[in-house]
Design a protein around this motif. Sequence first.
Motif, PDB file in Angstrom:
ATOM      1  N   ASP A  55       0.808  -1.224   0.000  1.00 46.79           N
ATOM      2  CA  ASP A  55       0.000   0.000   0.000  1.00 46.79           C
ATOM      3  C   ASP A  55       0.839   1.271   0.000  1.00 46.79           C
ATOM      4  OD1 ASP A  55      -2.515  -1.371   0.176  1.00 46.79           O
ATOM      5  OD2 ASP A  55      -2.032  -1.812   2.274  1.00 46.79           O
ATOM      6  N   ARG A  56       2.136   1.143  -0.229  1.00 44.85           N
ATOM      7  CA  ARG A  56       3.011   2.313  -0.159  1.00 44.85           C
ATOM      8  C   ARG A  56       4.153   2.160  -1.148  1.00 44.85           C
ATOM      9  NH1 ARG A  56       7.386   1.268   4.704  1.00 44.85           N
ATOM     10  NH2 ARG A  56       7.582  -0.976   4.332  1.00 44.85           N
ATOM     11  N   GLN A  57       4.788   3.281  -1.450  1.00 46.37           N
ATOM     12  CA  GLN A  57       6.054   3.221  -2.149  1.00 46.37           C
ATOM     13  C   GLN A  57       7.119   3.712  -1.153  1.00 46.37           C
ATOM     14  OE1 GLN A  57       6.279   5.730  -5.614  1.00 46.37           O
ATOM     15  NE2 GLN A  57       5.430   7.528  -4.593  1.00 46.37           N
ATOM     16  N   TRP A  58       8.097   2.840  -0.919  1.00 46.84           N
ATOM     17  CA  TRP A  58       9.131   3.131   0.081  1.00 46.84           C
ATOM     18  C   TRP A  58      10.433   3.445  -0.634  1.00 46.84           C
ATOM     19  CZ3 TRP A  58      13.738   0.491   1.347  1.00 46.84           C
ATOM     20  CH2 TRP A  58      14.379   0.970   2.500  1.00 46.84           C
ATOM     21  N   PHE A  59      11.153   4.438  -0.135  1.00 50.85           N
ATOM     22  CA  PHE A  59      12.362   4.926  -0.812  1.00 50.85           C
ATOM     23  C   PHE A  59      13.629   4.400  -0.127  1.00 50.85           C
ATOM     24  CE2 PHE A  59       9.341   8.722  -1.167  1.00 50.85           C
ATOM     25  CZ  PHE A  59       8.718   8.180  -2.298  1.00 50.85           C
ATOM     26  N   LYS A  60      14.327   3.512  -0.830  1.00 50.95           N
ATOM     27  CA  LYS A  60      15.593   2.993  -0.294  1.00 50.95           C
ATOM     28  C   LYS A  60      16.668   4.065  -0.317  1.00 50.95           C
ATOM     29  CE  LYS A  60      18.923   0.491   1.167  1.00 50.95           C
ATOM     30  NZ  LYS A  60      19.077   0.343   2.623  1.00 50.95           N
ATOM     31  N   ALA A  61      16.643   4.917  -1.323  1.00 54.86           N
ATOM     32  CA  ALA A  61      17.580   6.051  -1.399  1.00 54.86           C
ATOM     33  C   ALA A  61      16.832   7.231  -2.000  1.00 54.86           C
ATOM     34  CB  ALA A  61      18.790   5.687  -2.252  1.00 54.86           C
ATOM     35  N   ARG A  62      17.150   8.420  -1.532  1.00 56.95           N
ATOM     36  CA  ARG A  62      16.449   9.619  -2.040  1.00 56.95           C
ATOM     37  C   ARG A  62      17.392  10.813  -2.027  1.00 56.95           C
ATOM     38  NH1 ARG A  62      14.776   8.356   3.182  1.00 56.95           N
ATOM     39  NH2 ARG A  62      14.889  10.082   4.691  1.00 56.95           N
ATOM     40  N   HIS A  63      17.331  11.595  -3.081  1.00 55.83           N
ATOM     41  CA  HIS A  63      18.110  12.828  -3.184  1.00 55.83           C
ATOM     42  C   HIS A  63      17.140  13.974  -3.431  1.00 55.83           C
ATOM     43  CE1 HIS A  63      21.176  15.723  -4.304  1.00 55.83           C
ATOM     44  NE2 HIS A  63      20.562  15.920  -5.465  1.00 55.83           N
ATOM     45  N   GLY A  64      17.169  14.979  -2.569  1.00 55.65           N
ATOM     46  CA  GLY A  64      16.285  16.137  -2.718  1.00 55.65           C
ATOM     47  C   GLY A  64      14.878  15.898  -2.238  1.00 55.65           C
ATOM     48  N   LEU A  65      14.680  14.849  -1.441  1.00 56.67           N
ATOM     49  CA  LEU A  65      13.346  14.515  -0.932  1.00 56.67           C
ATOM     50  C   LEU A  65      13.468  14.171   0.548  1.00 56.67           C
ATOM     51  CD1 LEU A  65      10.446  14.170  -2.118  1.00 56.67           C
ATOM     52  CD2 LEU A  65      10.952  11.724  -2.323  1.00 56.67           C
ATOM     53  N   ASP A  66      12.593  14.715   1.374  1.00 54.55           N
ATOM     54  CA  ASP A  66      12.699  14.519   2.822  1.00 54.55           C
ATOM     55  C   ASP A  66      11.931  13.303   3.325  1.00 54.55           C
ATOM     56  OD1 ASP A  66      14.304  16.751   3.111  1.00 54.55           O
ATOM     57  OD2 ASP A  66      12.597  18.109   3.363  1.00 54.55           O
ATOM     58  N   VAL A  67      10.854  12.909   2.664  1.00 52.23           N
ATOM     59  CA  VAL A  67      10.022  11.807   3.161  1.00 52.23           C
ATOM     60  C   VAL A  67      10.614  10.463   2.743  1.00 52.23           C
ATOM     61  CG1 VAL A  67       7.938  13.200   3.184  1.00 52.23           C
ATOM     62  CG2 VAL A  67       8.532  11.904   1.120  1.00 52.23           C
ATOM     63  N   SER A  68      10.318   9.420   3.533  1.00 52.61           N
ATOM     64  CA  SER A  68      10.849   8.083   3.247  1.00 52.61           C
ATOM     65  C   SER A  68       9.843   7.188   2.535  1.00 52.61           C
ATOM     66  CB  SER A  68      11.280   7.395   4.542  1.00 52.61           C
ATOM     67  OG  SER A  68      10.170   7.241   5.423  1.00 52.61           O
ATOM     68  N   GLU A  69       8.586   7.617   2.461  1.00 55.49           N
ATOM     69  CA  GLU A  69       7.573   6.829   1.769  1.00 55.49           C
ATOM     70  C   GLU A  69       6.353   7.690   1.490  1.00 55.49           C
ATOM     71  OE1 GLU A  69       4.952   4.476   4.939  1.00 55.49           O
ATOM     72  OE2 GLU A  69       7.083   3.931   5.097  1.00 55.49           O
ATOM     73  N   THR A  70       5.540   7.256   0.514  1.00 59.44           N
ATOM     74  CA  THR A  70       4.249   7.895   0.237  1.00 59.44           C
ATOM     75  C   THR A  70       3.254   6.799  -0.105  1.00 59.44           C
ATOM     76  OG1 THR A  70       4.755   8.201  -2.122  1.00 59.44           O
ATOM     77  CG2 THR A  70       5.314  10.019  -0.629  1.00 59.44           C
ATOM     78  N   GLU A  71       1.972   7.170  -0.206  1.00 51.59           N
ATOM     79  CA  GLU A  71       0.957   6.174  -0.532  1.00 51.59           C
ATOM     80  C   GLU A  71       1.124   5.688  -1.965  1.00 51.59           C
ATOM     81  OE1 GLU A  71      -3.125   6.932   0.735  1.00 51.59           O
ATOM     82  OE2 GLU A  71      -2.367   8.674   1.839  1.00 51.59           O
ATOM     83  N   ARG A  72       0.927   4.405  -2.152  1.00 47.94           N
ATOM     84  CA  ARG A  72       1.119   3.812  -3.480  1.00 47.94           C
ATOM     85  C   ARG A  72       0.105   4.347  -4.484  1.00 47.94           C
ATOM     86  NH1 ARG A  72       1.529  -2.695  -4.855  1.00 47.94           N
ATOM     87  NH2 ARG A  72       1.462  -2.474  -7.125  1.00 47.94           N
ATOM     88  N   GLN A  73      -1.102   4.703  -4.012  1.00 48.14           N
ATOM     89  CA  GLN A  73      -2.155   5.138  -4.947  1.00 48.14           C
ATOM     90  C   GLN A  73      -1.789   6.435  -5.671  1.00 48.14           C
ATOM     91  OE1 GLN A  73      -5.832   6.467  -3.117  1.00 48.14           O
ATOM     92  NE2 GLN A  73      -4.771   6.843  -1.150  1.00 48.14           N
ATOM     93  N   TYR A  74      -0.823   7.208  -5.103  1.00 50.41           N
ATOM     94  CA  TYR A  74      -0.414   8.463  -5.728  1.00 50.41           C
ATOM     95  C   TYR A  74       0.878   8.315  -6.536  1.00 50.41           C
ATOM     96  CZ  TYR A  74      -3.665  10.285  -2.228  1.00 50.41           C
ATOM     97  OH  TYR A  74      -4.781  10.517  -1.453  1.00 50.41           O
TER      98      TYR A  74
END
Length: 409
Positions: A55-74
Motif C-alpha cells: 500500500d506504499r512506495q518506500w524509498f531505499k535512497a532519495r536525493h532532494g526529498l525529505d520523506v521516506s515513503e508515500t501512498e502507493r495510490q499516488y
Amino acid sequence: MIAPQNHENEAERLALLQSYSILDTELEEDYDNLVLLASEICGTPISVITLLDKDRQWFKARHGLDVSETERQYSFCGHTIHEADNILVVEDAREDERFFDNPIVVGEPRVIFYAGVTLKGASGMPLGTLCVIDNKPKKITESQLAALKILSDQVMNLLELRKSKMNLESANNELKLANRELDNFAAVAAHDLKSPLNNIISLSNCLRDFYAPKMDDEGKQIVEFIRSSSETLKKLITGLLDYSKSGQFNIDDKTTIMLSDLQRTIKELFGGRKECTIHINSDLDSIYANKVAVEQILINLIANAIKYNDKPSIEIELEIKEQDSFYEFFVKDNGPGIHKDDQEKIFKIFEVISEKDRYGDKGTGIGLATVKKVVEGLGGKVTVTSELGEGATFAFTIKSPIVVESTMV
C-alpha cells in the motif's frame, strides 16, 4: 487522477520483494551514490530508488526529498511497472490525465517532470523503479535515459548481492548447526558405546586367560577375533570422540607456550620408544597460541610418523618458524613416503591408505582428519609433501597475533 493498478502477479511480486529483506532498512551509501549520480546526469533536483510495497512506495535512497515513503495510490512508479518497455517518461504531469490532479503534483513535492526505469527481479518481476523528478516541465535525452537504465541495473546488482550474501550466511549458519549437531551426536554415541565395549573386551580377556585350556583351537581363534575386533572398534570410537571435540577449540583462547616445555612434553610421550629420535629446531623461544590444540596436532602427526615408519631407526624432525602473522610447523620423518595420489585422501575422515602400521594394526583414518579440522579451526592450513621412499613432511600454519622475541632453543 488515475490510481495505478496492482501487477497481474501481485502476490508473487510482493513475495519476491520481501525475499530481499530490504524494506525499512537504513540508508546506505552505495544506493545514495546512485541516486545522486542519476540527478547529476539528468539535471534534476530529485531522484529516488522506489520499492513498491502493498500500500506504499518506500524509498531505499532519495536525493532532494525529505520523506521516506508515500501512498502507493499516488505513485508514478506504480504506473511505470506496467509499461511495456519498463520505462515511463512524463514531461508535464499537469497535462496527463493520470496525474494532473494528483496530490503530489498540485502539492509538494510538485512532481511535474518524471522519468522512471523499472527495477526487475527474477523472471522480470518488477520491484520498483529508479526515477528522477523535477518541479517544472522537462525533456530527457536518449543518452540520459540510457544512463538511467544502466544505473537501474546497478541498483539490482546491489539488491542481488545483498540477497546472495543473506542466503550464504543462512546456509553457513545451517551448516554450522548441522555440523555441531553431528559432532554432538558422534560424541554422545561414542561415549555410550565405550562402556559396553569395555565389558566385551574384559570378558574376552577373561575367556582367553582363564578358559583357554578348555577350548579347542577354533574356540581360541573366535575369542581372539572378538577381542581384536573390540579393540579395533574401541580405537575407532576414541578417534570419533577426539574428532568431534577437535572443532571446539576457541581460536582466541591463547597462552604463551615455552618451546622448552613443548619439547619436554613430546619427549615424555614418545621418549620410551628407543628406536625413535625426535629433534626440535626453532629460532623461537616461545609461541602464543592455543596450547591444547597445538599439542593435539603435534601428537597426532608425530604418532603417525612413528606408527607408519618402516625404518629400524625412526628419525623425526620438528621445526617451528614465524612468518609475518603466522607460525609455521614442519614435522618431517624418514618413513616410506606417501604416493602423490594419496596425499589429499589422507586428510579425509575414514580414509586409510596403509593396510597395517609397523605394529600390525590398521588405522582408523581419523587422526589426520582431526589434525586438518583443528588446524583450520585455528585459522591455518595443513599440507604434506612427500616422495616414495624419501619420507614425508607435514606442514601446518596457525595465526600468530603477536611478535615474539626469539633465541635458539
